[in-house]
Every structure is written in structure tokens, then in C-alpha cells.
Design an enzyme around this catalytic site. Structure first.
Site, short mmCIF file in Angstrom:
data_model
loop_
_atom_site.label_atom_id
_atom_site.label_comp_id
_atom_site.label_asym_id
_atom_site.label_seq_id
_atom_site.Cartn_x
_atom_site.Cartn_y
_atom_site.Cartn_z
N ASP A 91 -4.38 -0.98 0.72
CA ASP A 91 -3.84 -0.95 -0.64
C ASP A 91 -4.83 -0.12 -1.46
O ASP A 91 -5.83 -0.65 -1.92
CB ASP A 91 -3.70 -2.36 -1.19
CG ASP A 91 -3.20 -2.37 -2.63
OD1 ASP A 91 -2.36 -1.52 -2.98
OD2 ASP A 91 -3.66 -3.22 -3.41
N GLU B 283 -0.01 1.92 1.38
CA GLU B 283 1.02 1.86 0.35
C GLU B 283 1.11 3.21 -0.36
O GLU B 283 0.09 3.84 -0.65
CB GLU B 283 0.69 0.78 -0.68
CG GLU B 283 1.78 0.59 -1.71
CD GLU B 283 1.55 -0.59 -2.63
OE1 GLU B 283 2.17 -0.61 -3.70
OE2 GLU B 283 0.76 -1.49 -2.29
N ASP C 242 -5.90 -7.66 -3.92
CA ASP C 242 -6.00 -6.41 -3.16
C ASP C 242 -5.90 -6.66 -1.66
O ASP C 242 -5.24 -5.93 -0.93
CB ASP C 242 -7.32 -5.70 -3.47
CG ASP C 242 -7.53 -5.47 -4.95
OD1 ASP C 242 -6.69 -4.79 -5.55
OD2 ASP C 242 -8.51 -6.00 -5.49
#
Length: 170
Positions: free
Chosen positions: A8, A67, A140
Site C-alpha cells: 500500500d 494498489e 497501512d
């Protein structure tokens, strides 16, 4: 058995999640975040690169999932900065020849919570259930594990059906 590193990306905190997947069973190996809050932007990007490179050496993943950047016309500057962190993360994987899969936030939410517009807490809750975890997760780290789990689901479906799902769902 496949080890997947989920990322991420963030310019201040980059989340990571490492899972092991066998068929459609997934096991948590490691998760956390790389803190890059101090220094100039080049120094912070280097810290992200070095941190992810060290994780790759330590956990030896066979695949990486990251992502995609959500582009917001209202705050394009933030998207550009996030894109730099994302590029550094991709480079850390590419330097070792690892394949990198990319997933939109809506795809991740759909795969994990069954709803492409799920709230962060819903996704976090489902990650803990899917990985049979009891301990609290930083946002996160949870997001990175969700990316890794999404990739595990997609690759499992691809293997069972032979259908390519890249960019075709979500």
C-alpha cells in the site's frame, strides 16, 4: 505454495503485508509499515525503496501486488507524490525480476469485503477474519494485506478457470 508481498504505497507511510497462499488457504507471515516521514522527498523515496528491498530479501516473495493510485482532480499534487512512492515500490520489485500485479482500490474492497465501496474498517475487519488474526493492525498494514489477499484470490481464480481477470472486474 506462493509467497505474496502486498504493498500500500504512501509517501510518508508505505504499508506492506506478506502472506503465504496454498490453493485457497492464506496465512499471515508479516505486516507493518515503512516510516518515511523524515527528510527530503528523495531521501524519503530512498527509504521506501531500501525498506521494500530488504523485505523482499528477507521474505523471498514470488509475486508482488500493489494498489493503484487513485487520481483525484481536486488534489493532483497529492496524486503525483503518491505516484512517486508507487514507482519506487514497483522498482524495488522489478530490480529482482518479480512480477507485479496492480489493483484498484474498488477491486480490493470488492474482493475482500464484497463491496467496492466498503469502508476501511470493514476491509480491516475482513482481513483479520480471512487471515485468522487477533492482533490490531495499522491501517497501512491492513491495506497492504488486503492487496496481497486480493492477488491471492485473483491468481487462484485464474489458475482454476484459466481466465485472465486483469482489469476485467471491479
Amino acid at each position: 505454495m506462493t509467497i505474496i508481498l502486498g504493498i500500500d504505497p504512501g509517501s510518508r507511510y508505505t504499508g506492506y503485508g506478506v502472506i503465504e497462499t496454498i490453493s485457497n488457504k492464506n496465512r499471515h507471515i508479516a505486516s507493518g509499515r515503512i516510516n518515511a516521514t523524515v527528510g527530503t522527498m528523495p531521501e524519503r523515496l530512498l527509504k521506501i525503496f531500501q525498506g521494500l528491498s530488504a523485505l523482499i530479501v528477507e521474505h523471498q516473495p514470488q509475486e508482488v501486488a500493489i494498489e493503484e493510485t487513485f487520481v483525484n482532480k481536486v488534489n493532483a499534487a497529492s496524486a503525483l507524490i503518491l505516484g512517486q512512492a508507487r514507482g519506487v515500490a514497483i522498482c524495488a520489485a522489478a530490480q529482482t525480476g518479480l512480477p507485479v500485479a496492480e489493483y484498484a482500490a474498488t477491486q480490493i474492497k470488492l474482493a475482500i469485503a464484497g463491496n467496492g465501496r466498503a469502508e476501511k474498517l470493514q476491509v480491516q475487519h475482513m482481513v483479520k477474519i480471512l487471515l485468522n488474526m487477533r492482533e490490531a493492525l495499522a491501517a497501512d498494514a491492513s491495506d497492504a494485506l488486503a492487496v496481497a489477499l486480493t492477488h491471492a484470490h485473483v491468481r487462484s481464480t485464474k489458475m482454476r478457470t484459466g481466465i485472465s481477470l486483469n482489469k476485467a472486474w471491479g
